[in-house]
Design a protein around this motif. Structure first.
Motif, PDB file in Angstrom:
ATOM      1  N   HIS A   1      -4.872   2.171   5.963  1.00 37.22           N
ATOM      2  CA  HIS A   1      -4.987   2.189   4.296  1.00 37.22           C
ATOM      3  C   HIS A   1      -6.131   1.350   3.995  1.00 37.22           C
ATOM      4  CE1 HIS A   1      -3.814   1.122   0.255  1.00 37.22           C
ATOM      5  NE2 HIS A   1      -3.213   2.210   0.096  1.00 37.22           N
TER       6      HIS A   1
ATOM      7  N   LEU B   1       1.352   5.337   0.921  1.00 30.20           N
ATOM      8  CA  LEU B   1       0.747   6.338   1.918  1.00 30.20           C
ATOM      9  C   LEU B   1       1.740   7.576   1.202  1.00 30.20           C
ATOM     10  CD1 LEU B   1       0.947   4.762   5.331  1.00 30.20           C
ATOM     11  CD2 LEU B   1      -1.056   5.182   3.908  1.00 30.20           C
TER      12      LEU B   1
ATOM     13  N   THR C   1      -5.369   5.403  -1.164  1.00 30.18           N
ATOM     14  CA  THR C   1      -4.142   6.247  -1.969  1.00 30.18           C
ATOM     15  C   THR C   1      -3.636   5.181  -2.929  1.00 30.18           C
ATOM     16  OG1 THR C   1      -2.910   6.269   0.186  1.00 30.18           O
ATOM     17  CG2 THR C   1      -4.237   8.385  -0.450  1.00 30.18           C
TER      18      THR C   1
ATOM     19  N   TRP D   1      -6.641   6.271   4.241  1.00 32.37           N
ATOM     20  CA  TRP D   1      -6.005   6.466   3.025  1.00 32.37           C
ATOM     21  C   TRP D   1      -6.153   5.499   2.009  1.00 32.37           C
ATOM     22  CZ3 TRP D   1      -2.978  10.944   3.398  1.00 32.37           C
ATOM     23  CH2 TRP D   1      -2.887  11.363   4.681  1.00 32.37           C
TER      24      TRP D   1
ATOM     25  N   PRO E   1       0.799  -1.045   0.067  1.00 36.04           N
ATOM     26  CA  PRO E   1       0.197  -0.092   0.047  1.00 36.04           C
ATOM     27  C   PRO E   1       0.801   1.443   0.081  1.00 36.04           C
ATOM     28  CG  PRO E   1      -0.066  -1.033   2.236  1.00 36.04           C
ATOM     29  CD  PRO E   1       0.670  -2.111   1.369  1.00 36.04           C
TER      30      PRO E   1
END
Length: 355
Positions: free
Chosen positions: A152, A137, A282, A280, A135
């Motif tokens: 996340h 960030l 993202t 997040w 993931p």
């Protein structure tokens, strides 16, 4: 323990299974090494309400249509897990799990794959580890001082975990929109995006996205203009829960905050929002650390490829990481064609004198 095989496939999710299907059809000896304890790949770790973007008819791996899910137009994650489990059994794919692959090294007559259970010597390798396990960030100022909870996408499970709390969801893609819609009626939601949300037309689903990605690939291969592919259509597929929340006025995106404090974000106009949690959504990066000994990655962290084949190491193919390894290859419907092409390329390689 040291073992030898023609091809090692690293990863037993949808991309690894698609590769296995085509390798089996070509009569190539192979194994699939999967780090997970059970079938289903990343789908078994998804949040509770996650659904596919496409009906089952357009969400199938090669050779085996996904069955419809009763009461659902868009199958949920657990239905996908069941489908992948059945697929693996139906084609008797040689998946070994759980096996952690530590590294892949060049060898005299192929590649050496080091794992927590021993060493494999292979004439070729297909890396199909995906992105879920890495993931991303963003480097937002103050992220390390915020005292609330930070998650996340990979950590999110259910809106009930945030009932009555003030939650900031960050990210203007599909995950951000779906999680924001999931939370809208349970939490005090703020949705922050780097640019205004771009919804695809309501009648577009995953099949249309696959067609757009394929059309872009064909245009580029024939010297035509870049159509933009999926990115040219928008960022968010308006699946029913997202559409309902949007139409009810529950998905009002804010411009991205400038920094975080101990209590929460500071917005571009200087205002502050205390928050209990930030989620997040993202995105991800390709999980490629196991390939580091091959020294193939460029400045963007990717391995340059022609199709799925690594340019500087023809015994290595990368499958399922995104459009750079095949149009829509990170999707169920999209991974079949690049998996077929990779298997055919390796079949020719294994028959050659250079392997």
């Amino acid at each position: 323990m040291t073992q030898s095989v023609s091809v090692v496939v690293i990863g037993g999710g949808q991309a690894g299974l698609a590769a296995g299907y085509h390798l089996r059809r070509l009569g190539i000896e192979f194994v699939i090494l999967d780090a997970q304890a059970a079938p289903g790949g990343a789908w078994q770790h998804a949040w509770d309400s996650l659904h596919l973007f496409s009906p089952a008819t357009f969400s199938s791996l090669p050779g085996r249509p996904m069955p419809h899910q009763s009461g659902e137009v868009y199958p949920d994650a657990q239905h996908v897990v069941g489908y992948l489990t059945d697929y693996e059994k139906r084609y008797e794919l040689p998946v070994i799990r759980p096996v952690q692959v530590h590294s892949v090294h060049p060898a005299v007559a192929g590649l050496r794959v080091e794992t927590d259970t021993g060493t494999w010597h292979a004439q070729a390798v297909i890396s199909a580890t995906g992105t879920w396990w890495r993931p991303f960030l963003p480097a937002v100022p103050g992220r390390d001082v915020f005292r609330g909870r930070q998650l996340h996408t990979v950590d999110y499970r259910s809106p009930q975990d945030f009932s009555g709390q003030r939650v900031i969801v960050v990210g203007g893609g599909n995950s951000g929109a779906q999680i924001a819609a999931d939370l809208a009626e349970h939490a005090d939601l703020t949705w922050a995006t780097a640019r205004p949300p771009r919804y695809l037309a309501d009648d577009i689903d995953g099949r249309a996205l696959f067609d757009a990605a394929t059309a872009r690939r064909r245009a580029l291969e024939t010297g035509g203009a870049d159509t933009g592919g999926v990115a040219g259509l928008g960022d968010i597929v308006a699946v029913p829960p997202v559409r309902a929340a949007r139409d009810a006025g529950l998905l009002q995106a804010m411009p991205m905050f400038t920094r975080l404090t101990e209590a929460g974000p500071i917005w571009p106009d200087g205002s502050r929002t205390p928050a209990a949690a930030i989620i997040w959504a993202t995105g991800f990066r390709p999980t490629l650390a196991h390939l580091a000994p091959l020294r193939l990655r460029d400045r963007d962290g990717r391995v340059p490829t022609v199709g799925t084949r690594a340019i500087d190491e023809p015994r290595l193919h990368l499958l399922g990481y995104g459009d750079w390894t095949g149009p829509a290859s990170a999707t169920l419907i999209g991974v079949g064609r690049p998996a077929r092409d990779a298997a055919r390329d390796l079949s020719a390689l294994l028959r050659s004198k250079d392997c």
